[in-house]
Design a protein around this motif. Structure first.
Motif, PDB file in Angstrom:
ATOM      1  N   PRO A 146       0.882  -1.355  -0.018  1.00 54.44           N
ATOM      2  CA  PRO A 146      -0.097   0.067   0.021  1.00 54.44           C
ATOM      3  C   PRO A 146       0.890   1.231  -0.109  1.00 54.44           C
ATOM      4  CG  PRO A 146      -0.530  -1.620   1.698  1.00 54.44           C
ATOM      5  CD  PRO A 146       0.641  -1.881   1.223  1.00 54.44           C
ATOM      6  N   ALA A 147       0.343   2.329  -0.667  1.00 53.76           N
ATOM      7  CA  ALA A 147       0.881   3.418  -0.628  1.00 53.76           C
ATOM      8  C   ALA A 147       0.840   4.449   0.503  1.00 53.76           C
ATOM      9  CB  ALA A 147       0.434   4.381  -1.759  1.00 53.76           C
ATOM     10  N   ASP A 148       1.172   5.291   1.076  1.00 50.39           N
ATOM     11  CA  ASP A 148       1.139   5.953   2.317  1.00 50.39           C
ATOM     12  C   ASP A 148       0.038   6.854   2.302  1.00 50.39           C
ATOM     13  OD1 ASP A 148       1.312   7.199   4.758  1.00 50.39           O
ATOM     14  OD2 ASP A 148       3.547   7.596   4.484  1.00 50.39           O
ATOM     15  N   MET A 149      -1.121   6.269   2.427  1.00 50.60           N
ATOM     16  CA  MET A 149      -2.613   6.745   2.149  1.00 50.60           C
ATOM     17  C   MET A 149      -2.737   7.706   3.292  1.00 50.60           C
ATOM     18  SD  MET A 149      -3.356   5.524  -0.662  1.00 50.60           S
ATOM     19  CE  MET A 149      -4.770   6.683  -0.729  1.00 50.60           C
ATOM     20  N   ASP A 150      -2.353   7.854   4.682  1.00 55.12           N
ATOM     21  CA  ASP A 150      -2.712   8.881   5.541  1.00 55.12           C
ATOM     22  C   ASP A 150      -2.214  10.258   4.895  1.00 55.12           C
ATOM     23  OD1 ASP A 150      -4.196   7.646   7.313  1.00 55.12           O
ATOM     24  OD2 ASP A 150      -2.582   7.328   8.886  1.00 55.12           O
ATOM     25  N   LYS A 151      -0.937  10.198   4.567  1.00 55.66           N
ATOM     26  CA  LYS A 151      -0.063  11.264   4.068  1.00 55.66           C
ATOM     27  C   LYS A 151      -0.966  11.943   2.914  1.00 55.66           C
ATOM     28  CE  LYS A 151       4.400  11.045   6.095  1.00 55.66           C
ATOM     29  NZ  LYS A 151       5.760  10.497   5.907  1.00 55.66           N
ATOM     30  N   ILE A 152      -1.008  10.819   1.950  1.00 53.42           N
ATOM     31  CA  ILE A 152      -1.748  11.287   0.684  1.00 53.42           C
ATOM     32  C   ILE A 152      -3.143  11.791   0.945  1.00 53.42           C
ATOM     33  CG2 ILE A 152      -2.597  10.461  -1.634  1.00 53.42           C
ATOM     34  CD1 ILE A 152      -0.133   8.217  -1.371  1.00 53.42           C
ATOM     35  N   MET A 153      -3.964  11.320   1.647  1.00 46.91           N
ATOM     36  CA  MET A 153      -5.296  11.780   1.812  1.00 46.91           C
ATOM     37  C   MET A 153      -5.398  13.318   2.672  1.00 46.91           C
ATOM     38  SD  MET A 153      -7.122   9.932   0.233  1.00 46.91           S
ATOM     39  CE  MET A 153      -8.702  10.375   0.779  1.00 46.91           C
ATOM     40  N   LYS A 154      -4.276  13.661   3.217  1.00 45.89           N
ATOM     41  CA  LYS A 154      -3.908  14.855   4.118  1.00 45.89           C
ATOM     42  C   LYS A 154      -3.940  15.849   2.988  1.00 45.89           C
ATOM     43  CE  LYS A 154      -3.134  13.901   8.409  1.00 45.89           C
ATOM     44  NZ  LYS A 154      -1.885  13.295   9.143  1.00 45.89           N
ATOM     45  N   ILE A 155      -2.848  15.403   2.121  1.00 45.67           N
ATOM     46  CA  ILE A 155      -2.412  16.564   1.229  1.00 45.67           C
ATOM     47  C   ILE A 155      -3.738  16.694   0.170  1.00 45.67           C
ATOM     48  CG2 ILE A 155      -0.957  16.683  -1.113  1.00 45.67           C
ATOM     49  CD1 ILE A 155       1.016  15.112   0.569  1.00 45.67           C
ATOM     50  N   ALA A 156      -4.328  15.621  -0.257  1.00 42.40           N
ATOM     51  CA  ALA A 156      -5.480  15.953  -0.972  1.00 42.40           C
ATOM     52  C   ALA A 156      -6.451  16.968  -0.539  1.00 42.40           C
ATOM     53  CB  ALA A 156      -6.068  14.368  -1.462  1.00 42.40           C
ATOM     54  N   ASP A 157      -6.554  16.716   0.764  1.00 39.09           N
ATOM     55  CA  ASP A 157      -7.504  17.446   1.557  1.00 39.09           C
ATOM     56  C   ASP A 157      -7.437  18.916   1.476  1.00 39.09           C
ATOM     57  OD1 ASP A 157      -9.717  15.926   2.254  1.00 39.09           O
ATOM     58  OD2 ASP A 157      -9.052  15.437   4.493  1.00 39.09           O
ATOM     59  N   GLU A 158      -5.915  19.108   1.846  1.00 48.53           N
ATOM     60  CA  GLU A 158      -5.680  20.336   1.818  1.00 48.53           C
ATOM     61  C   GLU A 158      -5.573  21.220   0.616  1.00 48.53           C
ATOM     62  OE1 GLU A 158      -1.598  20.476   3.765  1.00 48.53           O
ATOM     63  OE2 GLU A 158      -0.970  22.560   3.212  1.00 48.53           O
ATOM     64  N   TYR A 159      -5.249  20.302  -0.466  1.00 51.90           N
ATOM     65  CA  TYR A 159      -5.130  20.956  -1.760  1.00 51.90           C
ATOM     66  C   TYR A 159      -6.449  20.797  -2.596  1.00 51.90           C
ATOM     67  CZ  TYR A 159      -0.275  22.168  -0.735  1.00 51.90           C
ATOM     68  OH  TYR A 159       0.782  22.574  -0.130  1.00 51.90           O
ATOM     69  N   ASN A 160      -7.555  20.065  -2.022  1.00 51.48           N
ATOM     70  CA  ASN A 160      -8.668  20.022  -2.733  1.00 51.48           C
ATOM     71  C   ASN A 160      -8.379  19.068  -4.117  1.00 51.48           C
ATOM     72  OD1 ASN A 160     -11.295  19.894  -3.072  1.00 51.48           O
ATOM     73  ND2 ASN A 160     -11.444  21.805  -4.255  1.00 51.48           N
ATOM     74  N   LEU A 161      -7.706  17.818  -3.827  1.00 53.14           N
ATOM     75  CA  LEU A 161      -7.363  17.026  -5.095  1.00 53.14           C
ATOM     76  C   LEU A 161      -8.443  15.682  -4.968  1.00 53.14           C
ATOM     77  CD1 LEU A 161      -3.513  16.922  -4.936  1.00 53.14           C
ATOM     78  CD2 LEU A 161      -4.967  18.692  -6.081  1.00 53.14           C
ATOM     79  N   GLY A 162      -8.556  15.454  -5.989  1.00 46.02           N
ATOM     80  CA  GLY A 162      -9.178  14.065  -6.047  1.00 46.02           C
ATOM     81  C   GLY A 162      -8.108  12.878  -5.677  1.00 46.02           C
ATOM     82  N   VAL A 163      -8.760  11.900  -5.490  1.00 48.64           N
ATOM     83  CA  VAL A 163      -7.689  10.645  -5.237  1.00 48.64           C
ATOM     84  C   VAL A 163      -8.303   9.480  -5.909  1.00 48.64           C
ATOM     85  CG1 VAL A 163      -6.577   9.212  -3.615  1.00 48.64           C
ATOM     86  CG2 VAL A 163      -6.922  11.620  -2.942  1.00 48.64           C
ATOM     87  N   ILE A 164      -7.514   8.920  -6.838  1.00 46.27           N
ATOM     88  CA  ILE A 164      -8.000   7.812  -7.459  1.00 46.27           C
ATOM     89  C   ILE A 164      -6.813   6.669  -7.121  1.00 46.27           C
ATOM     90  CG2 ILE A 164      -8.472   6.307  -9.616  1.00 46.27           C
ATOM     91  CD1 ILE A 164      -9.249   9.413 -10.802  1.00 46.27           C
ATOM     92  N   GLU A 165      -7.240   5.724  -6.335  1.00 48.25           N
ATOM     93  CA  GLU A 165      -6.383   4.504  -5.991  1.00 48.25           C
ATOM     94  C   GLU A 165      -6.145   3.615  -7.048  1.00 48.25           C
ATOM     95  OE1 GLU A 165      -8.410   3.987  -1.806  1.00 48.25           O
ATOM     96  OE2 GLU A 165      -6.417   2.870  -1.835  1.00 48.25           O
ATOM     97  N   ASP A 166      -4.979   3.360  -7.465  1.00 44.00           N
ATOM     98  CA  ASP A 166      -4.818   2.129  -8.661  1.00 44.00           C
ATOM     99  C   ASP A 166      -4.266   0.904  -7.595  1.00 44.00           C
ATOM    100  OD1 ASP A 166      -3.776   0.371 -10.254  1.00 44.00           O
ATOM    101  OD2 ASP A 166      -2.822   1.974 -11.635  1.00 44.00           O
ATOM    102  N   ALA A 167      -5.559  -0.004  -7.536  1.00 43.41           N
ATOM    103  CA  ALA A 167      -5.009  -1.109  -6.603  1.00 43.41           C
ATOM    104  C   ALA A 167      -4.978  -2.305  -7.457  1.00 43.41           C
ATOM    105  CB  ALA A 167      -6.194  -0.991  -5.650  1.00 43.41           C
ATOM    106  N   ALA A 168      -4.601  -2.304  -8.679  1.00 44.67           N
ATOM    107  CA  ALA A 168      -4.677  -3.347  -9.713  1.00 44.67           C
ATOM    108  C   ALA A 168      -3.737  -4.589  -9.244  1.00 44.67           C
ATOM    109  CB  ALA A 168      -4.374  -2.754 -11.074  1.00 44.67           C
TER     110      ALA A 168
END
Ligand SMILES: *Cc1c(COP(=O)(O)O)cnc(C)c1O
Length: 472
Positions: free
Chosen positions: A242-264
């Motif tokens: 798994p990628a570091d989802m806590d940090k990624i979701m925090k950044i996405a919140d802060e900058y208003n980014l969509g997050v698409i997980e590629d979990a293939a």
């Protein structure tokens, strides 16, 4: 000893060739009238001789090389094994007068493929059921079941089955209204489908570096690469980690980014106790033949957001209005999965925990077989992240390419890790950062990871690796 394995050195080369043709072994031993060994000729030797303008009526004695590998009668099996390598597979055995007595042939003709689907559960039963029901196209109860049961398994509200993992990513991007003029951040080390999906929408991908330990996208690099145009980020849970989802979701919140997980590559992996694929706005899975579970070809988008689900449903089905048949409000696509594929998927999903457990055992066994070879470093276990095994992955500290060639020539299908996107001419203009990915991809390998891998294979891989890296 089989009769048609010998040829007198006074005979013409044509006779040797005929014998090889008869015995279907690819070689013949050359002897004199007293059965004294003079050498060995292979079909390759004859081909090369002829290509260099040699005459097929030339006496064998003028063609055969006096340099060849042989063993004494009292050689042990271990000594014989040490004589074979990727070029020499046949060793003649002679007595003290150098008369040909026997031979040792090393067969590495069993090939261990890197991946193989496991279809020994209810796959055939459900597939037959779907077929007999005549619901073979893109609706039917296996589709509903697969969407529900898979989204349940990962831990999201909704699932939407699609034709493959690549269009799952494309559909997710479209649902987030991403297109021309937008930027989408992707990791440098991934399968190309991740970036291709961005390019299909007309948006601009921005390639950033990976973490050294997890091989997944580096949150700090995401942050640095954000501009006014950045709309989304696609973390990839690479090789089951798994990628570091806590940090990624925090950044996405802060900058208003969509997050698409590629979990293939990460069906069932967990991050802080939650399954990979349950963090982003939308997550995308693949059910291609070499993935953790398969539907032949296939994919799924998961989300908790009913609005995004509705948008994806319409786009997936030609953009057709839900209330007015054959009325199109948007330009849509045909990204549908069939009920037949979903039938296989439902059966696969019943066994996913067993499949994952078996794959984990394969990694454990490689680790114990190769444990003390310090040139091979297995994928990291990271606190808070429970990776799953898709393909057993490792880094080779030195001579990686030579190592792969050697193992391939011995019938072990070791694969190199993905190339960094930033190294390929079609993608390199989108590069923001790539330091770790360039370094690691040159070292990365995947071991065969399927149920055909048994103790014999671990022993063989262990012996070959010890040979290659000069361990006793
Ligand atoms: C396999 C894979 C895909 C694409 O899936 P398909 O079903 O082959 O289209 C996307 N991303 C990653 C990381 C993959 O490994």
């Amino acid at each position: 000893m089989q009769k048609n394995l010998k040829c007198l050195n006074s005979e013409p080369l044509l006779s040797a060739w005929r014998i090889i043709n008869e015995n279907a072994k690819g070689f013949v031993f050359i002897i004199d009238e007293n059965n004294v060994l003079k050498g060995i000729i292979t079909d390759g030797d004859i081909r090369r001789f002829m290509l260099e303008g040699g005459n097929i009526n030339e006496a064998v004695r003028n063609v055969v090389s006096d340099k060849f590998v042989y063993a004494d009668e009292d050689a042990t099996a271990d000594e014989l094994l040490k004589m074979v390598n990727h070029r020499i597979k046949v060793v003649p055995v002679v007595d003290k007068d150098f008369k040909l007595k026997d031979y040792f042939e090393y067969k590495s003709d069993f090939r261990i493929p890197v991946a193989q689907p496991e279809l020994n559960g209810n796959e055939l039963k459900y597939l037959t059921d779907a077929l007999l029901s005549t619901w073979i196209s893109s609706s039917g109860h296996y589709l509903n079941r697969f969407e529900q049961e898979f989204s349940n398994y990962i831990g999201t509200e909704y699932g939407l089955a699609v034709s493959n993992g690549t269009v799952a990513l494309q559909l997710a991007l479209l649902a987030l209204d991403i297109g021309k003029g937008d930027e989408v951040i992707v990791p440098d080390l991934t399968f190309a489908a991740t970036i291709n999906a961005v390019l299909y929408t007309g948006a601009t991908p921005v390639i950033v570096d990976i973490e050294e330990q997890s091989w997944c996208i580096d949150p700090d690099e995401i942050k640095k690469a954000i501009t006014e145009k950045t709309k989304a980020v696609i973390p990839v849970h690479l090789y089951g980690q798994p990628a570091d989802m806590d940090k990624i979701m925090k950044i996405a919140d802060e900058y208003n980014l969509g997050v698409i997980e590629d979990a293939a590559e990460a069906h069932g992996a967990k991050y802080n106790g939650k399954r990979a694929g349950s963090f982003g706005d939308i997550s995308c899975f693949s059910f291609f033949g070499n993935k953790v579970i398969t539907t032949g070809e296939g994919g799924m988008c998961l989300t908790d957001n009913a609005e995004l689900l509705e948008k994806m449903k319409i786009l997936k089905n030609h953009g057709m209005s839900k209330s007015k048949k054959y009325w199109h409000d948007v330009v849509g696509y045909n990204f549908r999965m069939t009920n037949l594929q979903a039938a296989v998927g439902v059966a696969q999903l019943e066994r996913i925990d067993t499949i994952l457990r078996e794959k984990q055992k394969i990694e454990d066994n490689y680790k114990s077989a190769l444990g003390n070879i310090e040139e091979i470093i297995f994928q990291s276990e990271i606190t808070g992240r429970n990776k799953i095994i898709w393909l057993v992955s490792a880094l080779v500290k030195e001579r990686r390419d030579e190592f792969i060639d050697f193992m391939q020539s011995e019938g072990i299908d070791i694969r190199p890790m993905f190339y960094p996107l930033s190294e390929m001419p079609v993608y390199k203009d989108y590069t923001y950062s790539n330091h770790n990915s360039r370094k690691l991809s040159k070292m990365g390998i995947n071991f065969p990871t399927n149920s055909a891998v048994n103790q014999k294979v671990y022993d063989k891989v262990s012996r070959l690796c010890r040979d290659f890296f000069n361990y006793k």
